[in-house]
Scaffold this motif. Structure first.
Motif, short mmCIF file in Angstrom:
data_model
loop_
_atom_site.label_atom_id
_atom_site.label_comp_id
_atom_site.label_asym_id
_atom_site.label_seq_id
_atom_site.Cartn_x
_atom_site.Cartn_y
_atom_site.Cartn_z
N ALA A 45 3.34 10.04 -9.75
CA ALA A 45 2.68 10.13 -11.06
C ALA A 45 1.88 11.43 -11.19
O ALA A 45 1.97 12.13 -12.20
CB ALA A 45 1.78 8.92 -11.28
N PHE A 46 1.09 11.75 -10.17
CA PHE A 46 0.28 12.96 -10.23
C PHE A 46 1.12 14.22 -10.10
O PHE A 46 0.82 15.25 -10.71
CB PHE A 46 -0.82 12.93 -9.18
CG PHE A 46 -1.94 11.99 -9.52
CD1 PHE A 46 -2.72 12.20 -10.65
CD2 PHE A 46 -2.21 10.89 -8.73
CE1 PHE A 46 -3.75 11.35 -10.98
CE2 PHE A 46 -3.24 10.03 -9.05
CZ PHE A 46 -4.01 10.24 -10.18
N ALA A 47 2.17 14.18 -9.32
CA ALA A 47 3.03 15.36 -9.17
C ALA A 47 3.72 15.68 -10.49
O ALA A 47 3.86 16.85 -10.86
CB ALA A 47 4.06 15.12 -8.07
N GLY A 48 4.13 14.68 -11.22
CA GLY A 48 4.77 14.88 -12.52
C GLY A 48 3.82 15.50 -13.52
O GLY A 48 4.21 16.33 -14.34
N GLN A 49 2.56 15.13 -13.47
CA GLN A 49 1.58 15.67 -14.40
C GLN A 49 1.19 17.10 -14.03
O GLN A 49 0.85 17.90 -14.90
CB GLN A 49 0.33 14.80 -14.42
CG GLN A 49 0.57 13.46 -15.07
CD GLN A 49 -0.67 12.57 -15.01
OE1 GLN A 49 -1.67 12.95 -14.42
NE2 GLN A 49 -0.58 11.39 -15.60
N ALA A 50 1.22 17.44 -12.76
CA ALA A 50 0.81 18.77 -12.32
C ALA A 50 1.86 19.82 -12.64
O ALA A 50 1.56 20.99 -12.73
CB ALA A 50 0.54 18.75 -10.82
N TYR A 51 3.09 19.44 -12.83
CA TYR A 51 4.18 20.37 -13.10
C TYR A 51 4.07 20.87 -14.53
O TYR A 51 4.07 20.09 -15.48
CB TYR A 51 5.52 19.66 -12.87
CG TYR A 51 6.72 20.53 -13.07
CD1 TYR A 51 7.05 21.48 -12.12
CD2 TYR A 51 7.49 20.44 -14.21
CE1 TYR A 51 8.14 22.30 -12.30
CE2 TYR A 51 8.58 21.25 -14.39
CZ TYR A 51 8.91 22.18 -13.44
OH TYR A 51 9.98 22.99 -13.61
N LEU A 62 0.83 -1.21 0.00
CA LEU A 62 0.00 0.00 0.00
C LEU A 62 0.86 1.26 0.00
O LEU A 62 0.54 2.25 -0.68
CB LEU A 62 -0.94 0.00 1.20
CG LEU A 62 -2.11 -0.99 1.13
CD1 LEU A 62 -2.88 -0.99 2.43
CD2 LEU A 62 -3.02 -0.64 -0.03
N MET A 63 1.94 1.24 0.76
CA MET A 63 2.84 2.39 0.78
C MET A 63 3.47 2.63 -0.58
O MET A 63 3.55 3.77 -1.06
CB MET A 63 3.91 2.21 1.85
CG MET A 63 3.38 2.41 3.27
SD MET A 63 4.62 2.19 4.55
CE MET A 63 5.78 3.46 4.15
N MET A 64 3.92 1.59 -1.22
CA MET A 64 4.54 1.71 -2.54
C MET A 64 3.53 2.21 -3.57
O MET A 64 3.85 3.04 -4.42
CB MET A 64 5.14 0.38 -2.99
CG MET A 64 6.32 -0.06 -2.12
SD MET A 64 7.63 1.17 -2.03
CE MET A 64 8.36 0.97 -3.62
N LEU A 65 2.32 1.72 -3.48
CA LEU A 65 1.26 2.17 -4.38
C LEU A 65 0.97 3.65 -4.15
O LEU A 65 0.83 4.42 -5.10
CB LEU A 65 0.00 1.32 -4.16
CG LEU A 65 -1.20 1.68 -5.04
CD1 LEU A 65 -0.88 1.49 -6.51
CD2 LEU A 65 -2.39 0.82 -4.65
N GLY A 66 0.88 4.05 -2.90
CA GLY A 66 0.63 5.46 -2.57
C GLY A 66 1.74 6.37 -3.07
O GLY A 66 1.48 7.42 -3.65
N ILE A 67 2.98 5.96 -2.85
CA ILE A 67 4.11 6.76 -3.31
C ILE A 67 4.11 6.85 -4.83
O ILE A 67 4.35 7.91 -5.41
CB ILE A 67 5.44 6.17 -2.78
CG1 ILE A 67 5.53 6.37 -1.26
CG2 ILE A 67 6.64 6.80 -3.47
CD1 ILE A 67 6.68 5.66 -0.60
N GLY A 68 3.81 5.76 -5.48
CA GLY A 68 3.75 5.75 -6.94
C GLY A 68 2.69 6.71 -7.46
O GLY A 68 2.92 7.44 -8.44
#
Length: 133
Positions: free
Chosen positions: A16-22, A6-12
């Protein structure tokens, strides 16, 4: 094991979303890295944004540079359109009020907070604040 997954999925998902928001567009990059100041050479004429925009009214100057103090009475500033606040100043005469605004008085710095105002702009702002009093 479930917690690790769950932690790895959350970090992923966050990555992913941070890269798209930039926003990496050229215009966005230029806006982020533009200088915050300008170099002025002594004796050279300074370009001002207000010169391009044309003359400003007393109300525009008041809203942009004077409202913070004169709209609220901060640090003892006379409030715009409040006769009791302006009466002692008006008794001294308009020329004295203008001179105080240009040179600074009390907590008010010279030219107030309007770095790009001319003396005529300051005069127009005062006239707006005391109009009808």
């Amino acid at each position: 094991m479930k917690i690790k997954t769950l932690m790895m999925l959350g970090i992923g998902l966050v990555v992913a979303f941070a890269g798209q928001a930039y926003d990496a567009s050229e215009d966005a990059i230029k806006e982020r890295i533009k200088p915050i100041g300008q170099v002025r050479v002594a004796g050279a004429e300074a370009e001002t944004a207000s010169a391009d925009a044309g003359p400003r009214s007393g109300q525009e100057i008041y809203q942009a540079s004077c409202f913070a103090c004169h709209g609220t009475g901060a640090m003892g500033a006379p409030k715009s359109q409040v006769a009791d606040d302006w009466a002692p100043r008006m008794e001294q005469g308009f020329d004295t009020m203008l001179s105080n605004a240009i040179n600074g008085i009390g907590a008010m710095p010279p030219m107030g907070t309007c770095a790009n105002c001319s003396e005529d702009d300051i005069k127009a702002a005062i006239e707006h604040m005391i109009d009808g009093l």
